[in-house]
Motif scaffolding. Structure first.
Motif, short mmCIF file in Angstrom:
data_model
loop_
_atom_site.label_atom_id
_atom_site.label_comp_id
_atom_site.label_asym_id
_atom_site.label_seq_id
_atom_site.Cartn_x
_atom_site.Cartn_y
_atom_site.Cartn_z
N MET A 34 0.84 -1.18 0.00
CA MET A 34 0.00 0.00 0.00
C MET A 34 0.88 1.23 0.00
SD MET A 34 -3.01 0.85 2.63
CE MET A 34 -4.16 2.11 2.24
N THR A 35 0.61 2.17 -0.88
CA THR A 35 1.46 3.34 -1.00
C THR A 35 0.90 4.55 -0.27
OG1 THR A 35 0.39 3.99 -3.05
CG2 THR A 35 2.36 2.61 -3.22
N GLY A 36 -0.35 4.57 0.01
CA GLY A 36 -0.95 5.71 0.69
C GLY A 36 -2.45 5.59 0.67
N GLN A 37 -3.10 6.61 1.13
CA GLN A 37 -4.56 6.60 1.24
C GLN A 37 -5.24 6.74 -0.11
OE1 GLN A 37 -5.93 9.50 4.03
NE2 GLN A 37 -8.07 9.11 3.63
N TYR A 38 -4.56 7.38 -1.05
CA TYR A 38 -5.19 7.68 -2.34
C TYR A 38 -4.47 6.98 -3.48
CZ TYR A 38 -7.17 11.34 0.56
OH TYR A 38 -7.82 12.01 1.55
N HIS A 85 16.26 -9.97 5.73
CA HIS A 85 17.66 -9.79 6.15
C HIS A 85 17.81 -8.59 7.08
CE1 HIS A 85 18.98 -12.89 3.36
NE2 HIS A 85 18.06 -12.40 2.54
N SER A 86 16.68 -8.09 7.56
CA SER A 86 16.66 -6.93 8.47
C SER A 86 17.46 -5.76 7.92
CB SER A 86 17.17 -7.33 9.86
OG SER A 86 16.38 -8.34 10.40
N LEU A 87 17.27 -5.48 6.63
CA LEU A 87 17.96 -4.37 5.99
C LEU A 87 16.95 -3.30 5.57
CD1 LEU A 87 20.41 -6.30 3.63
CD2 LEU A 87 21.04 -4.96 5.66
N THR A 88 17.32 -2.07 5.77
CA THR A 88 16.56 -0.95 5.23
C THR A 88 17.07 -0.69 3.81
OG1 THR A 88 18.14 0.71 5.98
CG2 THR A 88 16.33 0.11 7.51
N TRP A 89 16.32 0.12 3.09
CA TRP A 89 16.76 0.51 1.75
C TRP A 89 18.13 1.20 1.83
CZ3 TRP A 89 15.38 -0.32 -3.17
CH2 TRP A 89 15.94 0.51 -4.15
N GLY A 123 9.41 6.03 -4.10
CA GLY A 123 8.87 5.60 -2.82
C GLY A 123 8.23 4.23 -2.89
N VAL A 124 7.47 3.99 -3.95
CA VAL A 124 6.81 2.69 -4.13
C VAL A 124 7.85 1.59 -4.29
CG1 VAL A 124 5.35 1.33 -5.69
CG2 VAL A 124 4.66 3.64 -5.03
N VAL A 125 8.87 1.85 -5.10
CA VAL A 125 9.94 0.87 -5.31
C VAL A 125 10.65 0.58 -3.99
CG1 VAL A 125 12.20 0.53 -6.40
CG2 VAL A 125 10.27 1.34 -7.76
N ARG A 126 11.02 1.63 -3.29
CA ARG A 126 11.72 1.47 -2.01
C ARG A 126 10.90 0.64 -1.04
NH1 ARG A 126 14.86 6.03 1.30
NH2 ARG A 126 15.02 4.94 3.28
N ASN A 127 9.63 0.99 -0.87
CA ASN A 127 8.77 0.26 0.06
C ASN A 127 8.61 -1.20 -0.36
OD1 ASN A 127 8.41 2.53 1.64
ND2 ASN A 127 6.51 3.12 0.63
N PHE A 132 17.28 -9.67 -5.43
CA PHE A 132 16.98 -8.24 -5.60
C PHE A 132 16.76 -7.93 -7.08
CE2 PHE A 132 17.87 -3.73 -5.88
CZ PHE A 132 17.32 -3.22 -4.72
N ASN A 133 17.66 -8.44 -7.92
CA ASN A 133 17.55 -8.19 -9.35
C ASN A 133 16.29 -8.81 -9.95
OD1 ASN A 133 18.67 -9.28 -12.37
ND2 ASN A 133 18.78 -7.10 -11.90
N SER A 134 15.87 -9.94 -9.44
CA SER A 134 14.62 -10.53 -9.95
C SER A 134 13.44 -9.62 -9.64
CB SER A 134 14.40 -11.94 -9.38
OG SER A 134 14.01 -11.90 -8.03
N HIS A 135 13.48 -8.92 -8.51
CA HIS A 135 12.43 -7.95 -8.19
C HIS A 135 12.57 -6.68 -9.04
CE1 HIS A 135 10.16 -9.69 -4.77
NE2 HIS A 135 11.21 -10.50 -4.77
#
Length: 176
Positions: free
Chosen positions: A1-5, A53-57, A39-43, A132-135
């Motif tokens: 989900m990216t946001g309310q709208y 792997h408990s990693l942030t972007w 933002g969508v890609v990062r999330n 990661f590359n497959s995504h």
């Protein structure tokens, strides 16, 4: 989900808000969609690939930069990752605590610090990057090969144009 709208709802609300203003709607839409897409890609990547792997972007990007460049000075790592030096310090402290990154003094100048990956981090990158590359492949699957090439070329042009305008284009030798 990216946001309310939805994207369509957001675009309609923006059009209504900006009605009558003398603005370049094409430029606004391009940059707005670029920001929203980032933002969508990062999330997506944090939820699907990096969470296990408990990693942030940001941690992933730092690992990627150090993986690509081997020994890299902290100021260059921050620049390549698109983050501030203070943000890099926090990320590196976390990665170092997890046994993924090592810091050491630059041999020619003890005030400078070099980063390198530990063997554990190299194994993690060898394992994780193909997933990661497959995504990445999934993320752009809606684009034809020609669209993908145009998109990539267009993004490079934006990056190079802004780096030139801002005077931040990288020097030929980043190690000097």
């Amino acid at each position: 989900m990216t946001g309310q709208y939805t994207l369509g709802q957001t675009e309609q609300a923006v059009e209504e808000r900006l009605s009558g203003l003398p603005i370049d709607r094409g430029a606004m839409a391009a940059i707005g969609n670029l920001y929203r897409a980032a933002g969508v890609v990062r999330n997506h990547f944090e939820r699907t690939v990096l969470a296990a792997h408990s990693l942030t972007w940001t941690a992933w990007v730092v690992l990627w930069v150090v993986w690509v460049w081997d020994d890299i000075e902290t100021r260059h790592a921050a620049s390549e990752a698109g983050i501030s030096k203070s943000t890099l310090t926090g990320v590196v402290t976390t990665l170092e605590g997890r046994g993924l990154v090592k810091r050491r003094a630059h041999p020619g100048d003890g005030r400078r610090v070099l980063l390198s990956l530990t063997p554990r981090a190299r194994r993690l990158m060898d394992e994780l990057f193909p997933l990661f590359n497959s995504h990445e492949t999934q993320a752009v699957a809606a684009l034809s090969s020609a669209d993908l090439e145009t998109f990539t070329t267009s993004l490079r042009k934006i990056i190079q144009h802004l780096e030139t305008l801002d005077g931040t284009a990288p020097a030929e030798d980043p190690n000097t």
